[in-house]
Design an enzyme around this catalytic site. Structure first.
Site, short mmCIF file in Angstrom:
data_model
loop_
_atom_site.label_atom_id
_atom_site.label_comp_id
_atom_site.label_asym_id
_atom_site.label_seq_id
_atom_site.Cartn_x
_atom_site.Cartn_y
_atom_site.Cartn_z
N HIS A 62 0.86 -1.18 0.00
CA HIS A 62 0.00 0.00 0.00
C HIS A 62 0.90 1.24 0.00
O HIS A 62 1.96 1.24 0.66
CB HIS A 62 -0.85 -0.04 1.27
N GLY A 106 0.36 -4.96 1.71
CA GLY A 106 -0.87 -5.13 0.93
C GLY A 106 -0.62 -5.78 -0.42
O GLY A 106 -1.50 -6.40 -1.00
N TYR A 136 -5.31 -4.61 10.38
CA TYR A 136 -5.81 -5.19 9.13
C TYR A 136 -7.32 -5.41 9.20
O TYR A 136 -7.89 -5.59 10.28
CB TYR A 136 -5.06 -6.49 8.82
O1 YXS Z 1 12.98 8.35 -0.23
P1 YXS Z 1 12.18 8.42 -1.51
O2 YXS Z 1 11.34 9.66 -1.65
O3 YXS Z 1 13.01 8.09 -2.73
O4 YXS Z 1 11.08 7.21 -1.44
C1 YXS Z 1 11.53 5.90 -1.18
C2 YXS Z 1 10.48 5.25 -0.32
O5 YXS Z 1 9.95 6.11 0.66
C3 YXS Z 1 9.42 4.89 -1.35
N1 YXS Z 1 8.58 3.79 -0.89
C4 YXS Z 1 7.28 3.90 -0.60
N2 YXS Z 1 6.46 4.98 -0.63
C5 YXS Z 1 5.17 4.75 -0.26
N3 YXS Z 1 4.68 3.56 0.14
C6 YXS Z 1 5.49 2.47 0.17
N4 YXS Z 1 4.96 1.29 0.55
C7 YXS Z 1 6.85 2.62 -0.20
N5 YXS Z 1 7.93 1.79 -0.26
C8 YXS Z 1 8.96 2.53 -0.69
O6 YXS Z 1 10.12 4.51 -2.52
C9 YXS Z 1 11.43 5.13 -2.51
C10 YXS Z 1 12.48 4.05 -2.61
O7 YXS Z 1 12.34 3.29 -1.43
P2 YXS Z 1 13.64 2.73 -0.67
O8 YXS Z 1 14.74 3.73 -0.77
O9 YXS Z 1 13.19 2.31 0.68
O10 YXS Z 1 13.96 1.44 -1.58
P3 YXS Z 1 14.85 0.17 -1.15
O11 YXS Z 1 15.07 -0.57 -2.43
O12 YXS Z 1 16.00 0.61 -0.34
O13 YXS Z 1 13.89 -0.69 -0.18
C11 YXS Z 1 12.75 -1.34 -0.74
C12 YXS Z 1 11.80 -1.72 0.42
C13 YXS Z 1 10.50 -2.26 -0.19
C14 YXS Z 1 12.49 -2.78 1.32
C15 YXS Z 1 11.51 -0.44 1.27
O14 YXS Z 1 11.11 0.59 0.39
C16 YXS Z 1 10.41 -0.68 2.26
O15 YXS Z 1 10.62 -1.31 3.32
N6 YXS Z 1 9.18 -0.19 1.91
C17 YXS Z 1 8.03 -0.33 2.81
C18 YXS Z 1 7.52 -1.78 2.81
C19 YXS Z 1 6.26 -1.84 3.70
O16 YXS Z 1 6.34 -1.79 4.93
N7 YXS Z 1 5.13 -1.90 3.04
C20 YXS Z 1 3.82 -1.90 3.78
C21 YXS Z 1 3.03 -0.69 3.28
S1 YXS Z 1 1.53 -0.54 4.22
C22 YXS Z 1 0.59 -1.85 3.65
O17 YXS Z 1 0.91 -2.44 2.62
C23 YXS Z 1 -0.60 -2.26 4.41
C24 YXS Z 1 -1.46 -1.10 4.87
S2 YXS Z 1 -0.12 -3.25 5.79
O18 YXS Z 1 0.99 -2.50 6.41
O19 YXS Z 1 -1.22 -3.36 6.66
O20 YXS Z 1 0.35 -4.47 5.25
#
Ligand code: YXS
Length: 257
Positions: A62, A106, A136
């Protein structure tokens, strides 16, 4: 944010928002819904949902920037993620998730809502509500329960740890795990086989299975109780802290309040 390709009754949707690691946002989900509507009209018999070849992150879940501030349900009926899962579940032909790289939050539920999952051997899947303190929703938890089993759903949801494709396949959660070089061939071999079968029979069986999988009784009192418990979470300081910590690129400090 989405690339679309259709040939021989098989449609391919490619997530294309690399700069945000294919985070699932409102605009992307609207494009997704419009694409599926056009596939329905065109009589598409199988959809492949993928990211760009060689991606390290299939989708980061998400779009956290679109999660509402504390006090509002982050996964309400009209939320993009909820709409995306419903679009997949109600589309009248099988949707195959073709996975390489890491799948988060998500996006993990979205993949589990697909009818079939073919993954590269080094792909990983992480359910992350506990990483952000997101409550959730009931339908979303049912997606995990129907795709996995209670024990594995609890491990994924409570630990928020990435689980390997090989382990999920050994548990019957994924349909196939192959070397990355064979991922396209394995996926489209399955898609061609489906597209060569009777579309009416398949679309009716998909809808029957959707109805059967969702056939769980729950009293209005139990539903109200669950919604009340969820309100405690999304009204909490911890909910605001989870989102703030992500934006500030630091580990959240949850206090349980
Ligand atoms: O710093 P900038 O502006 O370049 O932005 C970064 C991140 O902030 C952005 N980004 C996201 N923005 C919004 N929503 C996201 N889910 C998201 N994920 C990443 O993208 C730019 C590059 O990210 P970066 O530097 O972290 O990339 P990386 O290659 O070092 O790491 C990739 C990840 C996926 C390991 C890392 O981005 C990460 O941990 N992302 C969040 C994963 C996460 O927790 N997703 C859950 C989202 S909430 C959801 O899905 C449900 C509501 S729930 O939580 O209930 O499951």
């Amino acid at each position: 944010m989405l690339q679309i390709h259709v040939a021989d009754h098989i449609a391919t949707l490619t997530l294309d928002r690399e700069q945000r690691r294919n985070a699932l946002c409102e605009e992307m989900v609207q494009s997704f819904a419009a694409a599926l509507e056009s596939f329905r009209t065109a009589g598409v018999r199988c959809v492949v949902l993928r990211a760009r070849p060689g991606c390290k992150v299939w989708s980061s879940g998400h779009d956290i920037e679109e999660l509402p501030a504390a006090g509002l349900d982050p996964l309400a009926w009209r939320d993009p993620l909820r709409k995306l899962v419903r679009e997949i579940e109600t589309f009248p032909a099988p949707v195959i998730a073709m996975i390489e790289g890491s799948v988060w939050g998500g996006a993990c539920e979205t993949v589990f809502a697909c009818d079939l999952i073919v993954a590269a051997r080094d792909a990983t899947f992480a359910a992350t509500p506990a990483r952000l303190n997101v409550p959730y929703n009931v339908g979303g938890l049912l997606t995990f329960l129907n795709a996995a089993n209670l024990r594995l759903a609890k491990e994924m949801l409570f630990t928020a740890a990435p689980i390997s494709a090989e382990r999920l396949c050994s548990l019957g959660i994924l349909n196939q795990v192959v070397d990355a070089a064979e991922l396209e061939e394995a996926t489209y071999t399955m898609a061609r086989r489906i597209a060569g079968n009777a579309p009416l029979s398949i679309s009716v069986m998909k809808e029957q299975l959707r109805i059967l999988a969702g056939a769980h009784t729950m009293s209005p009192e139990d539903f109200e109780r669950i919604q009340g418990l969820r309100r405690v979470v999304y009204n909490s300081q911890d909910y605001a802290e989870g989102i703030r910590a992500f934006k500030e690129k630091r580990t959240p400090e949850f206090k349980g309040e």
